[in-house]
Design a protein around this motif. Structure first.
Motif, mmCIF file in Angstrom:
data_model
loop_
_atom_site.group_PDB
_atom_site.id
_atom_site.type_symbol
_atom_site.label_atom_id
_atom_site.label_comp_id
_atom_site.label_asym_id
_atom_site.label_seq_id
_atom_site.Cartn_x
_atom_site.Cartn_y
_atom_site.Cartn_z
ATOM 1 N N LYS A 1 -0.998 10.921 5.699
ATOM 2 C CA LYS A 1 -1.241 9.775 4.825
ATOM 3 C C LYS A 1 -0.385 8.593 5.264
ATOM 4 C CE LYS A 1 2.250 11.083 1.355
ATOM 5 N NZ LYS A 1 2.477 11.348 -0.098
ATOM 6 N N VAL A 2 -0.745 7.417 4.769
ATOM 7 C CA VAL A 2 0.118 6.249 4.860
ATOM 8 C C VAL A 2 1.063 6.325 3.666
ATOM 9 C CG1 VAL A 2 0.252 3.732 4.741
ATOM 10 C CG2 VAL A 2 -1.636 4.827 5.979
ATOM 11 N N VAL A 3 2.325 6.490 3.932
ATOM 12 C CA VAL A 3 3.303 6.551 2.849
ATOM 13 C C VAL A 3 3.529 5.164 2.262
ATOM 14 C CG1 VAL A 3 5.696 7.092 2.235
ATOM 15 C CG2 VAL A 3 4.464 8.534 3.864
ATOM 16 N N TYR A 4 3.658 4.169 3.153
ATOM 17 C CA TYR A 4 4.015 2.815 2.710
ATOM 18 C C TYR A 4 3.563 1.814 3.768
ATOM 19 C CZ TYR A 4 6.855 -1.085 0.982
ATOM 20 O OH TYR A 4 7.272 -2.300 0.484
ATOM 21 N N SER A 5 3.011 0.695 3.332
ATOM 22 C CA SER A 5 2.637 -0.364 4.270
ATOM 23 C C SER A 5 2.636 -1.709 3.562
ATOM 24 C CB SER A 5 1.242 -0.099 4.853
ATOM 25 O OG SER A 5 0.920 -1.079 5.829
ATOM 26 N N THR A 6 3.202 -2.708 4.226
ATOM 27 C CA THR A 6 3.178 -4.069 3.690
ATOM 28 C C THR A 6 3.491 -5.064 4.804
ATOM 29 O OG1 THR A 6 3.956 -5.479 1.862
ATOM 30 C CG2 THR A 6 5.631 -4.256 3.066
ATOM 31 N N TYR B 1 3.972 6.267 8.252
ATOM 32 C CA TYR B 1 3.026 7.370 8.094
ATOM 33 C C TYR B 1 3.774 8.687 7.885
ATOM 34 C CZ TYR B 1 -0.702 4.423 10.123
ATOM 35 O OH TYR B 1 -1.613 3.429 10.387
ATOM 36 N N GLN B 2 3.202 9.567 7.068
ATOM 37 C CA GLN B 2 3.683 10.948 6.992
ATOM 38 C C GLN B 2 2.776 11.802 7.868
ATOM 39 O OE1 GLN B 2 4.712 12.845 3.122
ATOM 40 N NE2 GLN B 2 3.228 14.421 3.743
ATOM 41 N N ILE C 1 0.845 -1.192 0.000
ATOM 42 C CA ILE C 1 0.000 0.000 0.000
ATOM 43 C C ILE C 1 0.881 1.244 0.000
ATOM 44 C CG2 ILE C 1 -1.687 1.322 1.360
ATOM 45 C CD1 ILE C 1 -2.515 -1.493 2.538
ATOM 46 N N VAL C 2 0.621 2.172 -0.900
ATOM 47 C CA VAL C 2 1.358 3.439 -0.926
ATOM 48 C C VAL C 2 0.374 4.595 -1.049
ATOM 49 C CG1 VAL C 2 3.456 2.417 -1.905
ATOM 50 C CG2 VAL C 2 1.710 3.333 -3.426
ATOM 51 N N ASP C 3 0.728 5.720 -0.421
ATOM 52 C CA ASP C 3 -0.046 6.966 -0.528
ATOM 53 C C ASP C 3 -1.533 6.770 -0.252
ATOM 54 O OD1 ASP C 3 2.203 8.495 -1.095
ATOM 55 O OD2 ASP C 3 2.054 8.130 -3.240
ATOM 56 N N GLN C 4 -1.834 6.135 0.836
ATOM 57 C CA GLN C 4 -3.228 5.923 1.242
ATOM 58 C C GLN C 4 -3.634 7.003 2.242
ATOM 59 O OE1 GLN C 4 -4.971 1.873 2.123
ATOM 60 N NE2 GLN C 4 -4.899 2.607 4.229
ATOM 61 N N ALA C 5 -4.798 7.584 2.036
ATOM 62 C CA ALA C 5 -5.280 8.640 2.925
ATOM 63 C C ALA C 5 -5.379 8.127 4.358
ATOM 64 C CB ALA C 5 -6.635 9.149 2.458
ATOM 65 N N SER C 6 -5.011 8.961 5.323
ATOM 66 C CA SER C 6 -5.111 8.602 6.729
ATOM 67 C C SER C 6 -5.124 9.877 7.566
ATOM 68 C CB SER C 6 -3.931 7.730 7.166
ATOM 69 O OG SER C 6 -3.983 7.450 8.557
ATOM 70 N N SER C 7 -5.903 9.866 8.640
ATOM 71 C CA SER C 7 -5.880 10.955 9.607
ATOM 72 C C SER C 7 -5.641 10.384 10.998
ATOM 73 C CB SER C 7 -7.192 11.740 9.577
ATOM 74 O OG SER C 7 -8.296 10.890 9.862
#
Length: 290
Positions: free
Chosen positions: A122-127, A136-137, A96-102
């Motif tokens: 956002k979630v910058v990267y997840s796996t 997270y950024q 997962i890259v660049d997924q919206a998150s608060s």
């Protein structure tokens, strides 16, 4: 994993246990480079390791981390496990890259006191493939966090950790520090449907529990983060969820009940460029791609 998810989500809400499966090293291709072993001799001066810069998530632990090339004005990053992602475990093979998150994070000071709330942009990267990591950024820069709370990010090492190294696993969720050594490295660590490469095996003193998932693993000689805590074999079962098994290059399986593991993080910096921007095509980046 140290602990959580899926079916245990309700339990997490009640007890605060961390997420489910543990994960694997940040390393992705082939065999891990031959790890060095710390030799005997004069002991290095130890860095003070405390809670400053760690964070508490709703179900896990984490830390604000700074890459070797990060600048004060860059958006800050939070490191935790892939299985701590708020939308659920990434499936085997999923990136997962660049997924919206608060998502919000409770920032701790050196004594473990919550001094403020940070929020994800956002979630910058997840796996959970090859490794078990979410990055997270945040909506604030390193300079803004330091200016508001007087707290610096934890430096992320870009060199392979060393067997025998004295480490501390710092859980922001439980406000607890575990002290042990790196016992060695695992060619493949399998848990349920997930496989991780080059995982860090702790000596038995680091008896991490649910909620410690995502805790930074800090080298006490350098003060740098060298891995992210993620799992342990709880019941002595073979390769099942919450019961990872070790697999060597010949396919031999070893089960170590009560032993816990982390995923190496030294490969992460190569995947980021100026401004803390993710570039999975950057030279030297071996993290799995979508």
């Amino acid at each position: 994993m140290n602990k959580p998810l899926l079916a245990t989500l309700a339990t997490l809400v009640i007890t605060g246990a961390g997420m489910a499966p543990a994960a694997a090293a940040t390393q992705t291709g082939g065999a891990a480079p031959a790890p060095a072993t710390r030799t005997a001799g004069a002991a290095p001066a130890l860095k003070a390791v405390d809670f400053a810069g760690t964070v508490a998530l709703s179900n896990c632990s984490g830390s604000v981390v700074r890459l070797p090339g990060s600048a004060d004005g860059d958006p800050a990053l939070v490191l935790t496990n892939g299985h701590c992602l708020e939308t659920g475990f990434p499936a085997p093979g999923e990136v997962i890259v660049d997924q919206a998150s608060s998502r919000s994070f409770g920032l701790l000071d050196s004594a473990g006191t919550r001094v403020g709330t940070l929020r994800a942009a956002k979630v910058v990267y997840s796996t959970m493939t090859d490794t078990d990591v979410t990055i997270y950024q945040l909506t604030r820069t390193y300079a803004q966090i330091r200016g508001s709370y007087g707290i610096d990010a934890l430096p992320l090492s870009d060199t392979h950790p060393v067997a025998g190294t004295a480490i501390k696993v710092v859980s922001g969720y439980w406000k607890r520090v575990y002290s042990c050594n790196i016992d060695g490295f695992v060619y493949r660590l399998k848990e349920g449907g997930w496989t991780w490469k080059g995982s860090v095996r702790y000596t038995s003193a680091c008896n991490t529990i649910g909620g410690t998932s995502g805790s930074p693993v800090v080298d006490t000689a350098t003060g740098k983060v060298v891995a992210v805590n993620n799992t342990g074999n709880e019941d002595g079962q073979r390769c099942t969820e919450n019961n990872p098994c070790e697999v060597d290059q010949s396919g031999n399986v070893t089960v170590r009940q009560g032993i816990n593991y982390a995923q190496e993080t030294y490969q992460i910096p190569a995947c980021f460029t100026t401004g803390n921007k993710l570039d999975l095509n950057a030279s030297g980046c071996v993290l799995p791609k979508p």
